[in-house]
Motif scaffolding. Structure first.
Motif, mmCIF file in Angstrom:
data_model
loop_
_atom_site.group_PDB
_atom_site.id
_atom_site.type_symbol
_atom_site.label_atom_id
_atom_site.label_comp_id
_atom_site.label_asym_id
_atom_site.label_seq_id
_atom_site.Cartn_x
_atom_site.Cartn_y
_atom_site.Cartn_z
ATOM 1 N N ALA A 366 -2.684 -7.538 -0.614
ATOM 2 C CA ALA A 366 -3.405 -6.353 -1.074
ATOM 3 C C ALA A 366 -3.493 -5.156 0.267
ATOM 4 O O ALA A 366 -3.168 -4.126 -0.134
ATOM 5 C CB ALA A 366 -4.807 -6.560 -1.499
ATOM 6 N N VAL A 367 -4.043 -5.731 1.232
ATOM 7 C CA VAL A 367 -3.982 -4.912 2.386
ATOM 8 C C VAL A 367 -2.667 -4.277 2.837
ATOM 9 O O VAL A 367 -2.461 -2.805 2.982
ATOM 10 C CB VAL A 367 -4.914 -5.447 3.436
ATOM 11 N N LEU A 368 -1.621 -5.139 2.674
ATOM 12 C CA LEU A 368 -0.488 -4.369 3.314
ATOM 13 C C LEU A 368 0.017 -3.281 2.236
ATOM 14 O O LEU A 368 0.521 -2.157 2.678
ATOM 15 C CB LEU A 368 0.374 -5.665 3.078
ATOM 16 N N ASN A 369 -0.172 -3.610 1.089
ATOM 17 C CA ASN A 369 -0.011 -2.595 0.068
ATOM 18 C C ASN A 369 -0.637 -1.349 0.276
ATOM 19 O O ASN A 369 0.120 -0.117 0.331
ATOM 20 C CB ASN A 369 -0.088 -3.267 -1.396
ATOM 21 N N ILE A 370 -2.019 -1.585 0.567
ATOM 22 C CA ILE A 370 -2.838 -0.221 0.721
ATOM 23 C C ILE A 370 -2.508 0.688 1.927
ATOM 24 O O ILE A 370 -2.110 1.757 1.754
ATOM 25 C CB ILE A 370 -4.221 -0.594 0.763
ATOM 26 N N MET A 371 -1.792 -0.031 2.989
ATOM 27 C CA MET A 371 -1.497 0.484 4.156
ATOM 28 C C MET A 371 -0.235 1.039 3.916
ATOM 29 O O MET A 371 0.074 2.185 4.316
ATOM 30 C CB MET A 371 -1.537 -0.570 5.341
ATOM 31 N N ILE A 372 0.705 0.460 3.180
ATOM 32 C CA ILE A 372 1.962 1.224 3.056
ATOM 33 C C ILE A 372 1.826 2.346 2.206
ATOM 34 O O ILE A 372 2.367 3.404 2.192
ATOM 35 C CB ILE A 372 3.123 0.076 2.421
#
Length: 433
Positions: A366-372
């Motif tokens: 989820a955090v990877l998605n949000i950062m991208i």
């Protein structure tokens, strides 16, 4: 959907207030109070949820302390020493300064925990260095600064992962160590793309630093490089709690900046305290608003309803994660990351757990998605920040960002489909998931 229902009117109020320029945290409190009024519930419930949520969680104290540590370390000469170290390591390779930009984001992650702080601090300096003497175009330098900045919040200490731990009840320590390999993978694909692009665009190579100078440069930067080692060591040895580790990080940053490097005066310390306080207050108001709004969501039984709805489609864990990737990437292109973590993820997490998805794996994905999402057109927040810093057009910036966005999404898919990439290190540290 009934557009005159209390929840619909509350959501409408939040959107309207946000569009009028009211901070998101205040807008969520306003919409939640409207919901309580329309439902005939005790208006004091908003204050009760806010106070219970903030005063019962010592974990929240970690956020301002990590911010203070980052502010102190970026205010002194530590950043210059780290940049010299990064240049000595990768400056000699094709696309030298571009490689340095990515490596410094990985190193600076141990201090900032925030993509915006990375881009505004060390990223701004790298932008100036890369465009000096016309070595790189302003558009490419700005795009690289934006995409490399997203690495910071994936590696420890990560403020987004602290927020996820707050709403999920997951161990901060395991989340921190789970982000290490995905964060390094994100840096590796960016550096690999720079290598390929440098061959085609003939990017310059920096003058190699003599090997005899490397030990001195490394020793000079070693105290700053040791911060994540000390932080994780204290967490996994059980010496400190996450909040105490954050306090230790702030104290360590102050110690090496004032005593060892002697790069901070009383005025610098005062400005660091003011800056970190302002940042902490803005995040705190967002958390307060999310706590109250989450009470509204729970009152409407939305998490259970959504979970039953999604399970009715008989999705496999992989299919669910891929669907969540798509949803979060779209949301990340429009919403601020902390809002998604505090409001959206608590709604999705019960379904993920019901499908057998590990909460640590889900949190990192989820955090990877949000950062991208921060660098995803059309409204990625980092894109708008870099257009102002670099004084370039949004269209030109997006054009240079797209190749990096492609390889980053490829890395995200790999992390999504291969949970061991996230869970390998936590399991070595004793995680049973």
């Amino acid at each position: 959907m009934n557009f005159t229902s209390p929840i619909s009117l509350a959501l409408g109020a939040i959107i309207a207030l946000s569009l009028l320029g009211v901070p998101v945290g205040h807008a969520m409190i306003g919409g939640s109070v409207l919901y309580l009024y329309l439902k005939g519930m005790d208006m004091g419930s908003a204050a009760e949820q806010l106070l219970n949520g903030t005063y019962s969680s010592f974990l929240l104290l970690a956020i301002p302390l990590f911010i203070l540590a980052a502010t102190i370390m970026s205010s002194g000469s530590i950043l210059d020493r780290l940049l010299r170290f990064c240049n000595a390591i990768v400056g000699r390779f094709p696309g030298g300064l571009a490689q340095v930009n990515v490596l410094q984001s990985i190193v600076f992650a141990s201090m900032s925990g925030s993509a915006l702080a990375d881009a505004a601090g060390s990223g701004k300096m790298m932008q100036a260095m890369m465009t000096r003497d016309g070595k790189y175009t302003r558009e490419f330098a700005a795009a690289l600064t934006a995409v490399s900045a997203v690495i910071g919040p994936i590696l420890p200490p990560s403020i987004p992962l602290v927020l996820y731990a707050l709403v999920s009840g997951t161990s901060v320590g395991y989340l921190f160590i789970a982000g290490v390999l995905p964060g390094l993978l994100m840096g590796a694909v960016q550096m690999g793309l720079i290598y390929v692009m440098s061959r085609r665009r003939h990017f310059p190579v920096e003058a190699p630093v003599p090997l005899r100078e490397l030990p001195r440069i490394t020793l000079d930067a070693l105290p700053a490089l040791m911060l994540p080692v000390i932080l994780l060591g204290c967490l996994y040895s059980g010496v400190t709690t996450p909040t105490e580790a954050a306090g230790l990080a702030a104290a360590y940053a102050l110690l090496i900046s004032v005593v060892l490097y002697r790069s901070l005066g009383w005025g610098d310390i005062y400005r660091s305290l003011i800056t970190s306080a302002r940042t902490s207050i803005s995040i705190g108001m967002l958390i307060a608003g999310a706590l109250v709004f989450n009470y509204v969501i729970t009152s409407e039984n939305i998490p259970a309803t959504l979970s039953a709805f999604l399970q009715g489609y008989d999705l496999s864990p992989v299919a669910f994660l891929l669907l969540i990737n798509l949803i979060l990437l779209l949301l990340g292109a429009f919403l601020e990351g902390s809002t998604i973590i505090l409001v959206v993820l608590p709604v999705l997490l019960p379904t993920a757990v019901a499908l057998g998805i590990d909460p640590v794996h889900f949190g990192v994905v989820a955090v990877l998605n949000i950062m991208i999402g921060l660098v995803t057109p059309p409204y990625g927040l980092l894109l708008f920040m870099m257009t102002k810093i670099a004084e370039v057009s949004l269209l030109a910036l997006v054009r240079e960002t797209l190749p990096f966005l492609a390889v980053m999404i490829g890395a995200l898919v790999l992390v999504t489909l291969w949970p061991d990439l996230v869970l390998f290190l936590p399991r070595l540290a004793g995680y049973s998931g």
